[in-house]
Design a protein around this motif. Structure first.
Motif, PDB file in Angstrom:
ATOM      1  N   GLY A 312       0.753  -1.169   0.048  1.00  0.00           N
ATOM      2  CA  GLY A 312      -0.031  -0.046  -0.122  1.00  0.00           C
ATOM      3  C   GLY A 312       0.791   1.313  -0.038  1.00  0.00           C
ATOM      4  O   GLY A 312       1.682   1.608  -0.725  1.00  0.00           O
ATOM      5  N   ASP A 313       0.620   2.093   1.107  1.00  0.00           N
ATOM      6  CA  ASP A 313       1.371   3.347   0.914  1.00  0.00           C
ATOM      7  C   ASP A 313       2.824   3.080   1.276  1.00  0.00           C
ATOM      8  O   ASP A 313       3.677   3.907   0.885  1.00  0.00           O
ATOM      9  N   GLY A 314       3.274   2.048   1.711  1.00  0.00           N
ATOM     10  CA  GLY A 314       4.706   1.705   1.694  1.00  0.00           C
ATOM     11  C   GLY A 314       5.345   1.525   0.677  1.00  0.00           C
ATOM     12  O   GLY A 314       6.247   2.086   0.461  1.00  0.00           O
ATOM     13  N   ALA A 315       4.798   0.756  -0.518  1.00  0.00           N
ATOM     14  CA  ALA A 315       5.283   0.776  -1.803  1.00  0.00           C
ATOM     15  C   ALA A 315       5.208   1.971  -2.385  1.00  0.00           C
ATOM     16  O   ALA A 315       6.188   2.359  -3.223  1.00  0.00           O
ATOM     17  N   LYS A 316       4.250   2.877  -2.272  1.00  0.00           N
ATOM     18  CA  LYS A 316       4.292   3.962  -2.781  1.00  0.00           C
ATOM     19  C   LYS A 316       5.324   5.120  -2.287  1.00  0.00           C
ATOM     20  O   LYS A 316       6.001   5.781  -3.036  1.00  0.00           O
ATOM     21  N   ILE A 317       5.592   4.919  -1.068  1.00  0.00           N
ATOM     22  CA  ILE A 317       6.656   5.917  -0.363  1.00  0.00           C
ATOM     23  C   ILE A 317       7.948   5.352  -0.899  1.00  0.00           C
ATOM     24  O   ILE A 317       8.857   6.176  -1.228  1.00  0.00           O
ATOM     25  N   ARG A 318       8.065   3.878  -1.059  1.00  0.00           N
ATOM     26  CA  ARG A 318       9.591   3.582  -1.368  1.00  0.00           C
ATOM     27  C   ARG A 318       9.531   3.929  -3.055  1.00  0.00           C
ATOM     28  O   ARG A 318      10.824   4.478  -3.281  1.00  0.00           O
ATOM     29  N   ALA A 319       8.510   3.928  -3.587  1.00  0.00           N
ATOM     30  CA  ALA A 319       8.790   4.386  -5.203  1.00  0.00           C
ATOM     31  C   ALA A 319       8.839   5.954  -5.127  1.00  0.00           C
ATOM     32  O   ALA A 319       9.894   6.157  -6.049  1.00  0.00           O
ATOM     33  N   ASP A 320       8.269   6.729  -4.453  1.00  0.00           N
ATOM     34  CA  ASP A 320       8.664   8.131  -4.328  1.00  0.00           C
ATOM     35  C   ASP A 320      10.091   8.460  -3.931  1.00  0.00           C
ATOM     36  O   ASP A 320      10.654   9.310  -4.462  1.00  0.00           O
ATOM     37  N   LEU A 321      10.480   7.623  -3.069  1.00  0.00           N
ATOM     38  CA  LEU A 321      12.054   7.927  -2.464  1.00  0.00           C
ATOM     39  C   LEU A 321      12.854   7.619  -3.576  1.00  0.00           C
ATOM     40  O   LEU A 321      13.868   8.380  -4.226  1.00  0.00           O
ATOM     41  N   MET A 322      12.640   6.654  -4.261  1.00  0.00           N
ATOM     42  CA  MET A 322      13.595   6.078  -5.497  1.00  0.00           C
ATOM     43  C   MET A 322      13.295   7.014  -6.687  1.00  0.00           C
ATOM     44  O   MET A 322      14.423   7.065  -7.483  1.00  0.00           O
ATOM     45  N   ASP A 323      12.302   7.674  -6.809  1.00  0.00           N
ATOM     46  CA  ASP A 323      12.005   8.747  -7.913  1.00  0.00           C
ATOM     47  C   ASP A 323      12.723  10.180  -7.411  1.00  0.00           C
ATOM     48  O   ASP A 323      13.895  10.605  -8.270  1.00  0.00           O
ATOM     49  N   LYS A 324      12.596  10.493  -6.378  1.00  0.00           N
ATOM     50  CA  LYS A 324      13.294  11.836  -5.925  1.00  0.00           C
ATOM     51  C   LYS A 324      14.893  11.606  -5.501  1.00  0.00           C
ATOM     52  O   LYS A 324      15.573  12.737  -5.329  1.00  0.00           O
ATOM     53  N   ASP A 412      14.561  -1.699 -12.773  1.00  0.00           N
ATOM     54  CA  ASP A 412      13.383  -2.221 -13.203  1.00  0.00           C
ATOM     55  C   ASP A 412      13.129  -3.627 -12.691  1.00  0.00           C
ATOM     56  O   ASP A 412      12.082  -3.966 -12.474  1.00  0.00           O
ATOM     57  N   GLU A 413      14.333  -4.185 -12.050  1.00  0.00           N
ATOM     58  CA  GLU A 413      14.063  -5.423 -11.344  1.00  0.00           C
ATOM     59  C   GLU A 413      13.147  -5.157 -10.028  1.00  0.00           C
ATOM     60  O   GLU A 413      12.264  -6.049  -9.588  1.00  0.00           O
ATOM     61  N   ILE A 414      13.616  -3.953  -9.367  1.00  0.00           N
ATOM     62  CA  ILE A 414      12.830  -3.736  -8.184  1.00  0.00           C
ATOM     63  C   ILE A 414      11.324  -3.370  -8.454  1.00  0.00           C
ATOM     64  O   ILE A 414      10.310  -4.007  -7.620  1.00  0.00           O
ATOM     65  N   ARG A 415      11.123  -2.710  -9.586  1.00  0.00           N
ATOM     66  CA  ARG A 415       9.804  -2.461  -9.959  1.00  0.00           C
ATOM     67  C   ARG A 415       9.127  -3.815 -10.205  1.00  0.00           C
ATOM     68  O   ARG A 415       7.732  -3.646  -9.892  1.00  0.00           O
ATOM     69  N   ALA A 416       9.592  -4.547 -10.803  1.00  0.00           N
ATOM     70  CA  ALA A 416       8.958  -5.773 -11.126  1.00  0.00           C
ATOM     71  C   ALA A 416       8.813  -6.745 -10.062  1.00  0.00           C
ATOM     72  O   ALA A 416       7.487  -7.803 -10.092  1.00  0.00           O
ATOM     73  N   LYS A 417       9.390  -6.496  -8.923  1.00  0.00           N
ATOM     74  CA  LYS A 417       8.990  -7.130  -7.566  1.00  0.00           C
ATOM     75  C   LYS A 417       8.119  -6.349  -6.688  1.00  0.00           C
ATOM     76  O   LYS A 417       7.863  -6.381  -5.461  1.00  0.00           O
ATOM     77  N   GLY A 418       7.213  -5.319  -7.286  1.00  0.00           N
ATOM     78  CA  GLY A 418       6.304  -4.461  -6.540  1.00  0.00           C
ATOM     79  C   GLY A 418       6.886  -3.438  -5.813  1.00  0.00           C
ATOM     80  O   GLY A 418       6.401  -3.122  -4.724  1.00  0.00           O
ATOM     81  N   ASP A 419       8.227  -2.854  -6.203  1.00  0.00           N
ATOM     82  CA  ASP A 419       8.903  -1.896  -5.522  1.00  0.00           C
ATOM     83  C   ASP A 419       9.443  -2.520  -4.002  1.00  0.00           C
ATOM     84  O   ASP A 419       9.682  -1.636  -3.023  1.00  0.00           O
ATOM     85  N   SER A 420       9.453  -3.851  -3.830  1.00  0.00           N
ATOM     86  CA  SER A 420       9.924  -4.271  -2.655  1.00  0.00           C
ATOM     87  C   SER A 420      11.342  -4.142  -2.490  1.00  0.00           C
ATOM     88  O   SER A 420      11.974  -4.270  -3.634  1.00  0.00           O
TER      89      SER A 420
END
Length: 471
Positions: A312-324, A412-420
């Motif tokens: 949920g929000d955890g995956a979104k925050i990790r994605a935001d972190l890796m973007d910024k 890309d590999e991390i994204r494929a794992k649901g940003d885990s």
């Protein structure tokens, strides 16, 4: 007498207060009130303490008169002094009921070898006392204290520089910021290599923090003062709107508290993109948002495993972190190094990008957890345990590092794992890897085929024997 011996003597005084029902943490706070006055006298800085409320005034009293005077002293310094003195004593009160116990502590402190203490550094003495308290399980203070070897390695890898604004948004007793200040001092000949304005900046503005718990905040103020660090230390909740003013930093070093907000409520900050009841995820959002977007501002943050895989929000925050940010390294820490033995933790190292998109290309993981010795009070974490991670971290080309504990995953590999980010752990020799076992269905089918083949051969042999017998 060494600092360690003095710390032990101070710690032993706690036995005097047992009959008053005083906890270890309350004891350290009481010691802080008294030690401050003694250390001010030893360092010649009593001018900042109002006359009539100094060390010699305290030692001149005894019995019931001492207890009464001590209570008035705490109120006087907390309400009618200025600066750090007022901050340290604000809201102060004593839990010592027996006058003889109070007198015993004061006379024992006065009799210590203060010449040796000054030689080795009063700040080191106080940090030793805080560490002693943190290592005592009954004190519950471990949550405010990160092991010194871990603080030091995070600081060395982040390399704080003169002129940088450094912050710890959950500073506990201020250990990270003092390590950062110490690093700059060591690399500038105790600021001697800096001009006067820069040296003043380093002492008064460079190192700041925020702490929610009043007693921990008091200990942080005392610790900072004894190390000649005068940066602002807020008594506040970083996850409230007060935290919005904490931004524009060049470096953040921190170990935020673990757990969820009481009752599961969300942080009161109204500027978080992904509000959640998970404290660590909120702190992570605060930290990467508090860094300058200049491509150089950076952070090293201790976080528990759940931050790496929460949905949920955890995956979104990790994605935001890796973007910024460029999340370049995750250090999987050993278990047993914090007060809660079962907690599994990591250090996330990242650098804020100049833009808000696509800053992480690949993430390197260093596994310092699997097949490691059991750490704890009898086997503490030491600097040498970080030797290999430091070498790998500093390598000019990480792809050339030959260390089975060091591995890399692309974005890309991390994204494929649901940003885990729950990645990078090597094979655990103490655990049977069931992935290596044959598939039970395939194994059964293969066995049946082998039996059928053997049965066929056996039938052929029987036929041959019968034929021979007939002839």
């Amino acid at each position: 007498m060494t600092t360690q011996e003095i710390v032990q003597k101070l710690w032993n005084l706690c036995n005097v207060l047992r009959d008053d029902g005083i906890t270890y943490h309350q004891y350290v706070t009481e010691l802080t009130y008294i030690l401050f006055l003694k250390m001010a006298k030893e360092t010649g800085s009593e001018k900042d303490i109002p006359e009539g409320w100094r060390w010699d005034d305290l030692t001149a009293k005894s019995g019931v008169a001492l207890k009464s005077y001590y209570k008035k002293l705490l109120t006087q310094l907390g309400e009618h002094s200025t600066g750090r003195i007022r901050e340290i004593y604000q809201g102060a009160s004593t839990n010592i009921d027996e006058p003889k116990n109070l007198e015993k502590i004061i006379t024992s402190i006065d009799a210590l070898d203060w010449f040796s203490a000054r030689e080795e550094g009063l700040g080191n003495l106080y940090e030793g006392l805080l560490e002693k308290n943190a290592n005592e399980k009954k004190s519950g203070a471990g949550q405010y204290f990160t092991p010194r070897p871990l603080i030091d390695v995070m600081t060395r890898l982040m390399k704080p520089q003169p002129g940088e604004r450094c912050n710890d948004p959950a500073c506990g007793t201020f250990g990270f910021m003092l390590a950062a200040s110490r690093y700059v001092r060591e690399h500038t000949d105790d600021f001697f290599d800096l001009d006067a304005d820069m040296a003043t900046f380093e002492k008064n503005e460079a190192f700041t923090g925020c702490e929610l718990v009043h007693d921990a905040h008091r200990l942080a103020l005392m610790n900072a003062m004894l190390h000649d660090v005068n940066g602002k230390i807020f008594l506040a909740d970083t996850l409230s709107n007060v935290g919005k003013q904490m931004k524009g930093y060049d470096l953040v070093l921190t170990n935020p508290p673990f757990g969820t907000k009481k009752g599961g409520e969300r942080a009161t900050r109204d500027d978080f993109t992904f509000p959640t009841s998970n404290k660590q995820l909120n702190f992570l959002q605060h930290i990467y948002r508090s860094l300058k977007a200049d491509g150089k501002a950076r952070a090293a943050v201790v976080l528990p495993d759940n931050v790496l895989f929460a949905d949920g929000d955890g995956a979104k925050i990790r994605a935001d972190l890796m973007d910024k940010c460029d999340l370049h390294t995750v250090l999987r820490l050993p278990t047993g190094i914090f007060y809660a033995q079962g907690v599994k933790t990591n250090v996330l190292f990242f650098t804020r990008g100049k833009t808000d998109k696509g800053n992480t290309k690949e993430v390197w993981f260093y596994d310092l957890r699997t097949n490691m010795p059991s750490f704890g009070k009898t086997n503490p974490l030491k600097t040498e345990h970080f030797k290999n991670i430091e070498a790998a971290f500093e390598a000019k080309d990480r792809h050339t590092v030959k260390d089975e504990r060091f591995s890399v995953f692309t974005r890309d590999e991390i994204r494929a794992k649901g940003d885990s980010l729950d990645l990078g752990l090597i094979r655990d020799d103490s655990v049977l890897d069931y992935d290596d076992l044959p598939d039970p269905v395939e194994s059964c089918e293969e066995t049946i085929a082998q039996l059928e083949e053997a049965t066929g051969l056996l039938m052929d042999v029987v036929k041959e024997l019968k034929s021979l017998r007939a002839s």
